[in-house]
Design a protein around this motif. Structure first.
Motif, mmCIF file in Angstrom:
data_model
loop_
_atom_site.group_PDB
_atom_site.id
_atom_site.type_symbol
_atom_site.label_atom_id
_atom_site.label_comp_id
_atom_site.label_asym_id
_atom_site.label_seq_id
_atom_site.Cartn_x
_atom_site.Cartn_y
_atom_site.Cartn_z
ATOM 1 N N GLU A 151 0.826 -1.202 0.000
ATOM 2 C CA GLU A 151 0.000 0.000 0.000
ATOM 3 C C GLU A 151 0.862 1.256 0.000
ATOM 4 O OE1 GLU A 151 -3.508 2.088 2.703
ATOM 5 O OE2 GLU A 151 -2.640 0.174 3.297
ATOM 6 N N ALA B 144 2.309 1.732 -3.422
ATOM 7 C CA ALA B 144 1.303 2.251 -4.353
ATOM 8 C C ALA B 144 1.093 3.750 -4.149
ATOM 9 C CB ALA B 144 -0.011 1.503 -4.180
ATOM 10 N N GLN C 80 1.819 6.671 -6.940
ATOM 11 C CA GLN C 80 0.771 7.629 -7.280
ATOM 12 C C GLN C 80 1.287 9.065 -7.130
ATOM 13 O OE1 GLN C 80 -2.116 6.955 -8.611
ATOM 14 N NE2 GLN C 80 -2.785 9.077 -8.650
#
Length: 149
Positions: free
Chosen positions: A106, A109, A113
């Motif tokens: 997570e 990610a 982003q």
């Protein structure tokens, strides 16, 4: 095909067998069973009826049934314990390995982003700015340079 035949027993008054009885008692006992059944329905509980079945089933059969039920109960208990241990192992492994892995993925990610957003912002700024204003061309003269550099 089965042929049923009624055989009358001879009266044996000298017989010492507990199963022999005179003919009159045989007929009277079957007649009296119908009246006994209706009298005991309200007084006799289900548990008492089950306990009375112990007299009907022979001891060898009772012992066989008891041993089979014991073996089955032991097998179910052992299987349940093994399955419980396997579930425990899988659950704790998932928590100790899977949860940190999920958190790291997570975070990765989120970083990807953010990089995409920064790249999009840079590309948007380049499109809005006049050409050459952000990045000077190497052929253009530079400003004043201090001595020694």
């Amino acid at each position: 095909m089965v042929k049923v035949e009624i055989v009358e027993e001879k009266e044996q008054h000298d017989s010492r067998s507990p199963y022999s009885s005179p003919a009159s008692s045989r007929t009277s006992s079957s007649v009296s069973l119908s009246s006994v059944g209706s009298d005991l329905d309200g007084e006799e509980s289900f548990y008492e009826r089950i306990v009375a079945l112990a007299d009907i089933i022979p001891p060898t059969t009772r012992q066989s049934i008891s041993s089979r039920l014991g073996k089955t109960a032991g097998l179910v208990k052992g299987t349940g314990k093994v399955i419980g241990n396997l579930v425990w192992i899988v659950t704790t492994s998932a928590l100790l390995v899977g949860l940190p892995l999920a958190l790291v993925l997570e975070d990765e990610a989120k970083i990807v982003q953010q990089e995409k957003e920064m790249l999009a912002q840079q590309q948007g700024a380049q499109m809005l700015a006049p050409p050459g204003s952000l990045y000077p061309q190497p052929n253009q003269p530079k400003g004043v340079t201090p001595p020694g550099f």
